[in-house]
Structures are given as structure tokens and as C-alpha cells.
Design a protein around this motif. Structure first.
Motif, PDB file in Angstrom:
ATOM      1  N   PRO A 164       0.844  -1.202   0.000  1.00 18.03           N
ATOM      2  CA  PRO A 164       0.000   0.000   0.000  1.00 18.03           C
ATOM      3  C   PRO A 164       0.874   1.245   0.000  1.00 18.03           C
ATOM      4  CG  PRO A 164      -0.025  -1.051   2.168  1.00 18.03           C
ATOM      5  CD  PRO A 164       0.739  -1.963   1.258  1.00 18.03           C
ATOM      6  N   THR A 165       0.460   2.260  -0.759  1.00 17.43           N
ATOM      7  CA  THR A 165       1.299   3.461  -0.905  1.00 17.43           C
ATOM      8  C   THR A 165       0.564   4.744  -0.544  1.00 17.43           C
ATOM      9  OG1 THR A 165       0.688   3.924  -3.206  1.00 17.43           O
ATOM     10  CG2 THR A 165       2.472   2.332  -2.846  1.00 17.43           C
ATOM     11  N   GLY A 166      -0.711   4.652  -0.224  1.00 17.30           N
ATOM     12  CA  GLY A 166      -1.503   5.861  -0.025  1.00 17.30           C
ATOM     13  C   GLY A 166      -2.185   6.311  -1.298  1.00 17.30           C
ATOM     14  N   ALA A 167      -1.772   5.734  -2.432  1.00 14.01           N
ATOM     15  CA  ALA A 167      -2.429   5.957  -3.730  1.00 14.01           C
ATOM     16  C   ALA A 167      -2.672   4.566  -4.315  1.00 14.01           C
ATOM     17  CB  ALA A 167      -1.561   6.832  -4.621  1.00 14.01           C
ATOM     18  N   GLU A 168      -2.433   4.381  -5.618  1.00 13.73           N
ATOM     19  CA  GLU A 168      -2.544   3.033  -6.169  1.00 13.73           C
ATOM     20  C   GLU A 168      -1.439   2.161  -5.579  1.00 13.73           C
ATOM     21  OE1 GLU A 168      -4.680   1.508  -7.976  1.00 13.73           O
ATOM     22  OE2 GLU A 168      -5.975   3.197  -8.489  1.00 13.73           O
ATOM     23  N   PRO A 169      -1.745   0.927  -5.180  1.00 13.80           N
ATOM     24  CA  PRO A 169      -0.711   0.090  -4.570  1.00 13.80           C
ATOM     25  C   PRO A 169       0.380  -0.279  -5.565  1.00 13.80           C
ATOM     26  CG  PRO A 169      -2.693  -1.189  -4.978  1.00 13.80           C
ATOM     27  CD  PRO A 169      -3.051   0.237  -5.258  1.00 13.80           C
ATOM     28  N   PHE A 170       1.562  -0.518  -5.038  1.00 10.33           N
ATOM     29  CA  PHE A 170       2.649  -1.061  -5.846  1.00 10.33           C
ATOM     30  C   PHE A 170       2.412  -2.552  -5.993  1.00 10.33           C
ATOM     31  CE2 PHE A 170       6.606  -3.471  -5.880  1.00 10.33           C
ATOM     32  CZ  PHE A 170       7.272  -2.905  -6.959  1.00 10.33           C
ATOM     33  N   ILE A 171       2.409  -3.056  -7.233  1.00  9.05           N
ATOM     34  CA  ILE A 171       2.156  -4.466  -7.505  1.00  9.05           C
ATOM     35  C   ILE A 171       3.258  -5.016  -8.415  1.00  9.05           C
ATOM     36  CG2 ILE A 171       0.553  -6.185  -8.431  1.00  9.05           C
ATOM     37  CD1 ILE A 171      -0.571  -4.705  -6.021  1.00  9.05           C
ATOM     38  N   LEU A 172       3.998  -5.964  -7.906  1.00  7.41           N
ATOM     39  CA  LEU A 172       4.998  -6.673  -8.705  1.00  7.41           C
ATOM     40  C   LEU A 172       4.588  -8.137  -8.761  1.00  7.41           C
ATOM     41  CD1 LEU A 172       7.845  -6.708 -10.117  1.00  7.41           C
ATOM     42  CD2 LEU A 172       8.739  -7.430  -7.888  1.00  7.41           C
ATOM     43  N   ASP A 173       4.513  -8.699  -9.966  1.00  5.79           N
ATOM     44  CA  ASP A 173       4.136 -10.100 -10.155  1.00  5.79           C
ATOM     45  C   ASP A 173       5.012 -10.650 -11.266  1.00  5.79           C
ATOM     46  OD1 ASP A 173       3.004 -12.574 -10.626  1.00  5.79           O
ATOM     47  OD2 ASP A 173       0.960 -11.849 -10.893  1.00  5.79           O
ATOM     48  N   ILE A 174       5.973 -11.479 -10.903  1.00  4.66           N
ATOM     49  CA  ILE A 174       6.922 -11.993 -11.899  1.00  4.66           C
ATOM     50  C   ILE A 174       7.121 -13.495 -11.735  1.00  4.66           C
ATOM     51  CG2 ILE A 174       8.201  -9.833 -12.211  1.00  4.66           C
ATOM     52  CD1 ILE A 174      10.364 -11.037 -10.323  1.00  4.66           C
ATOM     53  N   ALA A 175       7.225 -14.183 -12.858  1.00  7.93           N
ATOM     54  CA  ALA A 175       7.703 -15.562 -12.841  1.00  7.93           C
ATOM     55  C   ALA A 175       9.225 -15.524 -12.794  1.00  7.93           C
ATOM     56  CB  ALA A 175       7.231 -16.305 -14.086  1.00  7.93           C
ATOM     57  N   THR A 176       9.829 -16.559 -12.249  1.00  8.09           N
ATOM     58  CA  THR A 176      11.293 -16.625 -12.249  1.00  8.09           C
ATOM     59  C   THR A 176      11.808 -17.294 -13.521  1.00  8.09           C
ATOM     60  OG1 THR A 176      11.190 -18.657 -10.921  1.00  8.09           O
ATOM     61  CG2 THR A 176      11.469 -16.574  -9.744  1.00  8.09           C
ATOM     62  N   SER A 177      10.883 -17.698 -14.387  1.00  9.32           N
ATOM     63  CA  SER A 177      11.233 -18.155 -15.726  1.00  9.32           C
ATOM     64  C   SER A 177      11.155 -16.975 -16.691  1.00  9.32           C
ATOM     65  CB  SER A 177      10.250 -19.241 -16.174  1.00  9.32           C
ATOM     66  OG  SER A 177       8.919 -18.757 -16.077  1.00  9.32           O
ATOM     67  N   ARG A 178      11.698 -17.155 -17.891  1.00 10.05           N
ATOM     68  CA  ARG A 178      11.648 -16.091 -18.901  1.00 10.05           C
ATOM     69  C   ARG A 178      10.196 -15.710 -19.189  1.00 10.05           C
ATOM     70  NH1 ARG A 178      15.834 -14.963 -22.597  1.00 10.05           N
ATOM     71  NH2 ARG A 178      17.060 -15.821 -20.895  1.00 10.05           N
ATOM     72  N   VAL A 179       9.318 -16.708 -19.264  1.00  5.76           N
ATOM     73  CA  VAL A 179       7.873 -16.514 -19.437  1.00  5.76           C
ATOM     74  C   VAL A 179       7.169 -17.635 -18.688  1.00  5.76           C
ATOM     75  CG1 VAL A 179       8.022 -15.377 -21.696  1.00  5.76           C
ATOM     76  CG2 VAL A 179       7.842 -17.873 -21.573  1.00  5.76           C
TER      77      VAL A 179
END
Length: 334
Positions: A164-179
Motif C-alpha cells: 500500500p502506498t496511499g495511492a494506487e498500490p505497488f504491484i509486482l508479479d513476476i515468474a522466475t522463468s523467462r515466461v
């Protein structure tokens, strides 16, 4: 073809209800699939619905289960998913953790025996909108070759973080594979070639053929760095959830085996620290305003593109391949 999100959500929900899925569970599962489509992640969207229906028909997914929890510490739970739908088990785990996080400051649940949980951003964004930091990890079948190897030995092992940031939340979503393997399946579904650095075929050679990639192995992202992070997720999830290691995992890409991968969710109450969400939002805006490498494109924050794609798809519709649209319509009609 472009199709409205509301229409697709309705027929996806109807297809699940036809398999005796509890109405609230059907709404949640359908919503996650549609959110993946809206955010430009068709690999985690409606292309997974036919397989999920097949798993329900085969008894590999329980339409009513939401997981059996055992408290193992002040803020720790182990959860037997009881073959429940992944989003249902995960969101129930989040509710359990959210109830103790204000008192404990941090809470963790490890989950086994639950079906595929889909797009991880869904969960960490839900946590962030509760005012909590969310971290989610999951494992999968052996789909990724180790750095320096050619044989599939690791899962795609994604990790997501929501703050939560007080505005839009920071969202990181990554696979540890190339795709993700789902993205390769989507290329196979649409007949599009893949870039030659995504995967190797069964003989260990680079390929642009998505069908050959499905029987080969995906590359780790960032070479040794992605391999190391993916291996860390593999070990962390297995050590806490007691789930199988990737070469023995099944059930996320088939309708024949019980799902035996593992999941972890961690919630943290920012109040245990001394930071301020408004300061985070201001810093993210400084990053966006910093000098870009390409003057025609401003610097973006992880999650910005996802939100922009979602707004555009809500206005214009979701671009769904017609064969998949027809298959889902047929499932919704029983």
C-alpha cells in the motif's frame, strides 16, 4: 473478437455453476480469470477454464472446499487445501491471516493440496487494498531448465509483492522463468511463434515453435539470477508447505493428476514499522517523472501497465480467440 468483461464473467461463472461449484466460489474463480484477461495475461485467464472444468468433472478439484487450517504459531498456519479451487483456498487463507496480522504484525500460511491459484497479482493487490503488505509465492511442474542446463527441473515459481502506498498500490508479479508456460500455451492456441530465447525443445535446442517448447524447457529469466531466485522459491515453498519438488509435481497443466505444488502467502502490517504510505507514493511519482531513455515513453512503475490495459479492456472489450469463446459458451450451457 472483442467481448465484454461482464459477459465473459457471467458465462465463466455459469460454466462453474454447472459443475456444482458453490456460487461464491464460482464468482471468485471467474473473477480471477477475467481479471487476468483484463490485465493482458490471457495465459492465466479463460484458456484455463476448460481444464479446470475437466478437473472438477474428474474429482480432482472439490467445488466446495476452502481449506482446513492448522495454527502452528502465533501468526503461522499450515493449510490443507482439500483439493479446493486455488483462488478459494488462497483468499480464505488471506482472511485467516488478516484476522491475526493486526496483533502479530506479520502472519504466514503455507498451503498444499490446492488447485492452481492463477495470477498472483490478484492476491497481493487484495492485501494492499486492505492496508497490508502482501507476498505470495507458488511452485509448479518442472518447466524451467537450470542455468547451464537444458532439462526441465524447476517450476516457473512466480513471486508477487503488493505494497500500500496511499495511492494506487505497488504491484509486482513476476515468474522466475523467462515466461510462464501459460504464455507458451497461448502462443500455441493462437498459432503465433515464440521468441527464440524463451525456451528449448526436447533436445535442448532453442526453438520458436510453441508446440516444441511445451515438450522442452523454459529458460530462467536473467540467466543465473532468475535460476537462483527460482530455486530459492522452490526450496522455501517446499520447506514450509511440504509440497513436492518440481520433477514430481502435477496438476496445474493437466486434468489427470492431483495438484501437489505448494503456495505461500505472507501478510505484514506496515504499522509494525515507522514508514508512511504517502512517502511511498511520492517516491513512485518521482520515478515516473525521472528522465526516460526514450522521450516518447515515460518511466513506468510495475503495475502501471497492468492498470492501463485493464482500463482499456473494460472500455473496448477483451480480445478472445473465437475457438476459446465458443468452447466456454458450450461449457456454460452444460
Amino acid at each position: 473478437m472483442l467481448v465484454s468483461a461482464d459477459y465473459l464473467r457471467a458465462i465463466a461463472e455459469k460454466a462453474l455453476l454447472a459443475q456444482k461449484v458453490e456460487p461464491a466460489n464460482a464468482r471468485l474463480q471467474a473473477d480471477l480469470l477475467i481479471e487476468a484477461e483484463l490485465r493482458g495475461l490471457p495465459s492465466h485467464g479463460l484458456q484455463r477454464l476448460p481444464r479446470l472444468v475437466a478437473r472438477l468433472r474428474a474429482g480432482l478439484a472439490d467445488p466446495a472446499a476452502d481449506g482446513k487450517a492448522r495454527r502452528t504459531g502465533a501468526g503461522a498456519f499450515t493449510i490443507d487445501g482439500e483439493r479446493g479451487l486455488g483462488p478459494v483456498v488462497m483468499m480464505r487463507a488471506m482472511e485467516r491471516l488478516a484476522a491475526v496480522t493486526p496483533e502479530q504484525g506479520i502472519a504466514l500460511a503455507s498451503i498444499r493440496n490446492a488447485n492452481h491459484i492463477g495470477m498472483l497479482a490478484y492476491y497481493v493487490e487484495a492485501a494492499a487494498r486492505r492496508g497490508l503488505i502482501g507476498i505470495v509465492m507458488t511452485t509448479s511442474e518442472a518447466l524451467v531448465h537450470p542455468y547451464g542446463g537444458t532439462e526441465a527441473m524447476l517450476g516457473t515459481n512466480p513471486i508477487a509483492i503488493g505494497i500500500p502506498t496511499g495511492a494506487e498500490p505497488f504491484i509486482l508479479d513476476i515468474a522466475t522463468s523467462r515466461v510462464s508456460m501459460g504464455k507458451i500455451h497461448h502462443h500455441a492456441l493462437t498459432g503465433a511463434p515464440i521468441p527464440d530465447d524463451w525456451a528449448v525443445d526436447a533436445d535442448g535446442r532453442r526453438t520458436t515453435d510453441p508446440e516444441a517448447a511445451r515438450t522442452g524447457a523454459i529458460a530462467p529469466f536473467g540467466d543465473a539470477k532468475g535460476y537462483g531466485l527460482g530455486l530459492a522459491v522452490e526450496l522455501l515453498v517446499a520447506s514450509l508447505a511440504g509440497s513436492a519438488f518440481a520433477p514430481e509435481v502435477g496438476g496445474t497443466l493437466d486434468a489427470t493428476r492431483q495438484a501437489n505444488k505448494g503456495d505461500i502467502i505472507i501478510l505484514i502490517d506496515p504499522a509494525v514499522g515507522e514508514g508512511h504510505p504517502s512517502g511511498l507514493a511520492a517516491y513512485l511519482n518521482r520515478l515516473r517523472a525521472s528522465r526516460p531513455a526514450d522521450p516518447s515513453r515515460s518511466v513506468a512503475i510495475p503495475g502501471d501497465g497492468m492498470r492501463a490495459r485493464r482500463m482499456r479492456a473494460l472500455a473496448e472489450g477483451i480480445d478472445l480467440p473465437d475457438p476459446l469463446h465458443q468452447e466456454i459458451r458450450a461449457l456454460s450451457e452444460g
